[in-house]
Design a protein around this motif. Structure first.
Motif, mmCIF file in Angstrom:
data_model
loop_
_atom_site.group_PDB
_atom_site.id
_atom_site.type_symbol
_atom_site.label_atom_id
_atom_site.label_comp_id
_atom_site.label_asym_id
_atom_site.label_seq_id
_atom_site.Cartn_x
_atom_site.Cartn_y
_atom_site.Cartn_z
ATOM 1 N N GLU A 45 0.809 -1.208 0.000
ATOM 2 C CA GLU A 45 0.000 0.000 0.000
ATOM 3 C C GLU A 45 0.847 1.265 0.000
ATOM 4 N N SER A 46 2.061 1.204 0.520
ATOM 5 C CA SER A 46 2.887 2.394 0.609
ATOM 6 C C SER A 46 3.547 2.749 -0.721
ATOM 7 N N GLU A 47 3.448 1.872 -1.714
ATOM 8 C CA GLU A 47 4.043 2.156 -3.011
ATOM 9 C C GLU A 47 3.027 2.789 -3.940
ATOM 10 N N ASN A 48 3.501 3.709 -4.743
ATOM 11 C CA ASN A 48 2.678 4.409 -5.717
ATOM 12 C C ASN A 48 3.336 4.272 -7.076
ATOM 13 N N ALA A 49 2.606 4.650 -8.114
ATOM 14 C CA ALA A 49 3.157 4.632 -9.464
ATOM 15 C C ALA A 49 2.718 5.891 -10.193
ATOM 16 N N VAL A 50 3.569 6.335 -11.095
ATOM 17 C CA VAL A 50 3.266 7.510 -11.900
ATOM 18 C C VAL A 50 3.843 7.280 -13.299
ATOM 19 N N ASN A 68 4.877 16.268 -15.757
ATOM 20 C CA ASN A 68 3.770 16.727 -14.911
ATOM 21 C C ASN A 68 4.267 17.392 -13.629
ATOM 22 N N GLY A 69 5.593 17.553 -13.488
ATOM 23 C CA GLY A 69 6.170 18.221 -12.326
ATOM 24 C C GLY A 69 6.585 17.290 -11.204
ATOM 25 N N THR A 70 6.308 16.005 -11.317
ATOM 26 C CA THR A 70 6.677 15.044 -10.269
ATOM 27 C C THR A 70 8.193 14.884 -10.242
ATOM 28 N N LYS A 71 8.775 15.099 -9.060
ATOM 29 C CA LYS A 71 10.216 14.911 -8.898
ATOM 30 C C LYS A 71 10.441 13.604 -8.152
ATOM 31 N N LEU A 72 11.248 12.737 -8.721
ATOM 32 C CA LEU A 72 11.563 11.430 -8.146
ATOM 33 C C LEU A 72 13.058 11.372 -7.872
ATOM 34 N N VAL A 73 13.428 10.873 -6.697
ATOM 35 C CA VAL A 73 14.840 10.766 -6.346
ATOM 36 C C VAL A 73 15.234 9.302 -6.222
ATOM 37 N N THR A 74 16.505 9.038 -6.432
ATOM 38 C CA THR A 74 17.011 7.674 -6.289
ATOM 39 C C THR A 74 17.228 7.379 -4.813
ATOM 40 N N PRO A 75 17.252 6.111 -4.436
ATOM 41 C CA PRO A 75 17.569 5.771 -3.044
ATOM 42 C C PRO A 75 18.982 6.241 -2.697
ATOM 43 N N VAL A 76 19.248 6.422 -1.428
ATOM 44 C CA VAL A 76 20.554 6.890 -0.975
ATOM 45 C C VAL A 76 21.647 5.979 -1.522
ATOM 46 N N GLY A 77 22.653 6.586 -2.128
ATOM 47 C CA GLY A 77 23.788 5.842 -2.670
ATOM 48 C C GLY A 77 23.609 5.348 -4.091
ATOM 49 N N GLY A 88 12.915 13.005 -22.390
ATOM 50 C CA GLY A 88 11.977 12.686 -23.464
ATOM 51 C C GLY A 88 11.415 11.279 -23.401
ATOM 52 N N MET A 89 12.016 10.408 -22.591
ATOM 53 C CA MET A 89 11.513 9.039 -22.461
ATOM 54 C C MET A 89 10.184 9.038 -21.715
ATOM 55 N N LEU A 90 9.279 8.163 -22.148
ATOM 56 C CA LEU A 90 8.032 7.935 -21.425
ATOM 57 C C LEU A 90 8.285 6.770 -20.478
ATOM 58 N N VAL A 91 8.097 7.016 -19.177
ATOM 59 C CA VAL A 91 8.403 5.998 -18.170
ATOM 60 C C VAL A 91 7.234 5.788 -17.218
ATOM 61 N N VAL A 92 7.231 4.617 -16.600
ATOM 62 C CA VAL A 92 6.338 4.337 -15.486
ATOM 63 C C VAL A 92 7.261 4.129 -14.295
ATOM 64 N N ALA A 93 7.090 4.955 -13.275
ATOM 65 C CA ALA A 93 7.953 4.897 -12.103
ATOM 66 C C ALA A 93 7.144 4.471 -10.896
ATOM 67 N N SER A 94 7.676 3.531 -10.143
ATOM 68 C CA SER A 94 7.071 3.201 -8.863
ATOM 69 C C SER A 94 7.949 3.845 -7.796
ATOM 70 N N TYR A 95 7.300 4.310 -6.735
ATOM 71 C CA TYR A 95 8.036 5.018 -5.697
ATOM 72 C C TYR A 95 7.334 4.862 -4.358
ATOM 73 N N ARG A 96 8.069 5.189 -3.321
ATOM 74 C CA ARG A 96 7.490 5.237 -1.977
ATOM 75 C C ARG A 96 7.781 6.618 -1.403
ATOM 76 N N GLU A 97 6.860 7.093 -0.595
ATOM 77 C CA GLU A 97 7.022 8.390 0.065
ATOM 78 C C GLU A 97 7.943 8.200 1.263
ATOM 79 N N GLU A 98 8.992 9.001 1.336
ATOM 80 C CA GLU A 98 9.943 8.912 2.433
ATOM 81 C C GLU A 98 10.354 10.320 2.839
ATOM 82 N N ASN A 99 9.929 10.761 4.001
ATOM 83 C CA ASN A 99 10.261 12.099 4.498
ATOM 84 C C ASN A 99 9.892 13.186 3.493
ATOM 85 N N GLY A 100 8.756 13.050 2.855
ATOM 86 C CA GLY A 100 8.284 14.051 1.909
ATOM 87 C C GLY A 100 8.857 13.919 0.506
#
Length: 117
Positions: A45-50, A68-77, A88-100
Motif C-alpha cells: 500500500e505504501s508504493e505508488n506509481a506515476v 507533470n512536475g513530479t520529482k523522483l529521487v534515487t535511493p541513498v547511494g 523525453g523518455m516515457l516511463v512508469v515509475a514506482s516510488y514510496r514516500e519517504e520524508n516528503g
C-alpha cells in the motif's frame, strides 16, 4: 552390541525425521495466503506509481523530473546510469514516500522518445 553401533542405530531415525520435517511446508500465517505460482502480487500500500515523460535529469543523476512536475529521487547511494534514461523518455515509475520525497523503487521505459543523433 557395541556402543558405536547403538549410537548409530539411535541416530539414523533422527536424521530421516529431520530431513522429512525440513521438506514440510508450513501454512502461511492466519489472514494471509500465498499467491499461486506465477501469479503477480500487488504492490504494498505504501508504493505508488506515476507515468510521464522525463523532462529533466538532475546533473548529479540522483533525481528526475517528469513533465507533470513530479520529482523522483534515487535511493541513498544510487545514481541513474548515463544513457539508460534520457530526457523525453516515457516511463512508469514506482516510488514510496519517504520524508516528503518520492523515492524510486522501480522504473520502466514505455517509449524511448524522439530519436537522438
Amino acid at each position: 552390541m557395541s556402543t558405536f553401533a547403538l549410537f548409530v542405530a539411535m541416530l539414523a531415525p533422527a536424521i530421516f525425521v529431520a530431513a522429512a520435517l525440513a521438506q514440510t511446508q508450513l501454512p502461511p500465517p492466519a489472514g494471509r495466503s500465498s499467491p499461486p505460482p506465477g501469479a503477480t502480487t500487488t504492490a504494498p500500500e505504501s508504493e505508488n506509481a506515476v507515468e510521464g515523460r522525463i523532462e529533466n535529469i538532475d546533473p548529479s543523476r540522483t533525481a528526475i523530473t517528469l513533465s507533470n512536475g513530479t520529482k523522483l529521487v534515487t535511493p541513498v547511494g544510487a545514481v541513474l546510469k548515463p544513457g539508460v534514461v534520457t530526457e523525453g523518455m516515457l516511463v512508469v515509475a514506482s516510488y514510496r514516500e519517504e520524508n516528503g520525497a518520492k523515492v524510486l523503487t522501480g522504473l520502466t521505459v514505455k517509449d524511448r522518445g524522439p530519436a537522438t543523433r
